[in-house]
Design a protein around this motif. Structure first.
Motif, short mmCIF file in Angstrom:
data_model
loop_
_atom_site.label_atom_id
_atom_site.label_comp_id
_atom_site.label_asym_id
_atom_site.label_seq_id
_atom_site.Cartn_x
_atom_site.Cartn_y
_atom_site.Cartn_z
N HIS A 1 81.23 64.41 55.43
CA HIS A 1 81.99 63.46 56.34
C HIS A 1 81.61 62.27 56.18
O HIS A 1 80.38 61.63 55.90
N VAL A 2 82.39 61.28 55.90
CA VAL A 2 82.24 59.59 55.82
C VAL A 2 82.28 59.02 57.16
O VAL A 2 83.48 59.00 57.41
N HIS B 1 80.71 53.93 53.15
CA HIS B 1 82.01 53.74 53.45
C HIS B 1 82.24 52.26 52.63
O HIS B 1 83.12 52.30 51.79
N SER C 1 90.89 54.89 50.06
CA SER C 1 89.24 54.98 50.16
C SER C 1 88.83 53.85 51.28
O SER C 1 87.81 54.17 52.19
N VAL D 1 88.90 55.66 54.73
CA VAL D 1 87.96 56.57 54.47
C VAL D 1 88.42 58.07 54.18
O VAL D 1 88.09 59.01 54.69
N HIS D 2 89.22 58.05 53.15
CA HIS D 2 89.83 59.35 52.30
C HIS D 2 89.62 58.82 50.80
O HIS D 2 90.43 58.28 50.56
N SER D 3 88.75 59.54 50.10
CA SER D 3 88.44 59.41 48.80
C SER D 3 87.80 60.53 48.09
O SER D 3 86.78 60.98 48.74
N GLU E 1 83.91 61.31 49.45
CA GLU E 1 83.84 62.51 50.05
C GLU E 1 83.44 63.78 49.56
O GLU E 1 83.29 64.73 49.95
N SER E 2 83.21 63.65 47.92
CA SER E 2 82.55 64.77 47.21
C SER E 2 81.19 64.63 47.19
O SER E 2 80.54 63.68 47.60
#
Length: 230
Positions: free
Chosen positions: A2-3, A10, A55, A58-60, A64-65
């Motif tokens: 979770h970021v 972030h 990104s 907060v979706h990357s 997020e890996s």
């Protein structure tokens, strides 16, 4: 993993996305992420722009890996690695150089003479001092705005009460010292408090210095201090 939005991780991840998308090298630094196809030159313009905008929200896949340095520096990753490391290997030398930050706020002293080179050097060190304090203060502000109750609940055996006290502005001395494993971290069987004795393998040595996270590299208070450290 979770970021958290607007956390240091972030913000850094978004900046890296932007640099990669625009294919630029700030101050000559190459982020070396060609394999992610983030640049408009290697991916289509729309695809690269989409990844960059995601990104920021907060979706990357990059951020997020678990395959990135930011995750390796997280408490969850450290707990996993600490358990894998376990006790010291009898034929390996271990040492941690812990920054306490106690000397980090010392302002560079004024030159005693009037030589231009001395004043130019002082101005350079003052600029480094200001940049170092600004960066670490920003990290502290972004990090301390949350209580991290969810994190503490997910890792109940991390001896959280020991994470206060001195720090190098980014990492507390407790976390810098040696692998912390569960509630028995306070009495590890592989730590010596100083380098006063001759070093031997199988022992985790801990030495302290008074600088902050950036006070040795990349912004040493002086060349002499950096030389003495190494």
């Amino acid at each position: 993993p979770h970021v958290v939005g607007f956390s240091p991780g972030h913000i850094l991840g978004s900046i890296v996305h932007v640099f990669s998308f625009l294919n630029i090298r700030p101050l000559g630094f190459d982020v070396s992420l060609d394999q992610w196809n983030l640049s408009y030159k290697t991916a289509s313009l729309l695809d690269g722009l989409k990844k960059t905008l995601l990104s920021i929200s907060v979706h990357s896949a990059l951020v997020e890996s678990e395959d990135n340095a930011a995750f390796d520096a997280s408490v969850h990753a450290m707990a996993k690695w600490n358990r894998r490391i376990g006790a010291c290997h009898p034929h390996t030398y271990y040492i941690s150089l812990v920054g306490t930050g106690q000397d980090a706020n010392t302002v560079p002293t004024l030159p005693e003479g009037f030589a231009a080179a001395q004043w130019a050097n002082w101005l350079g060190r003052m600029a480094q001092f200001g940049l170092r304090r600004s960066v670490l203060s920003a990290f502290l502000l972004l990090t301390n705005r949350r209580s991290y109750a969810d994190l503490k609940a997910s890792l109940p055996d991390m001896h959280w009460e020991s994470w206060g006290g001195d720090s190098d502005g980014l990492c507390c001395t407790f976390a810098q010292s040696f692998p912390q494993i569960g509630l028995d971290s306070a009495t590890p069987n592989c730590r010596l408090p100083s380098l006063s004795a001759e070093m031997r393998p199988g022992v985790w040595y801990v030495a302290e210095h008074g600088q902050d996270h950036m006070g040795i590299v990349p912004f040493p208070v002086s060349e002499a201090a950096q030389y003495a450290f190494f």
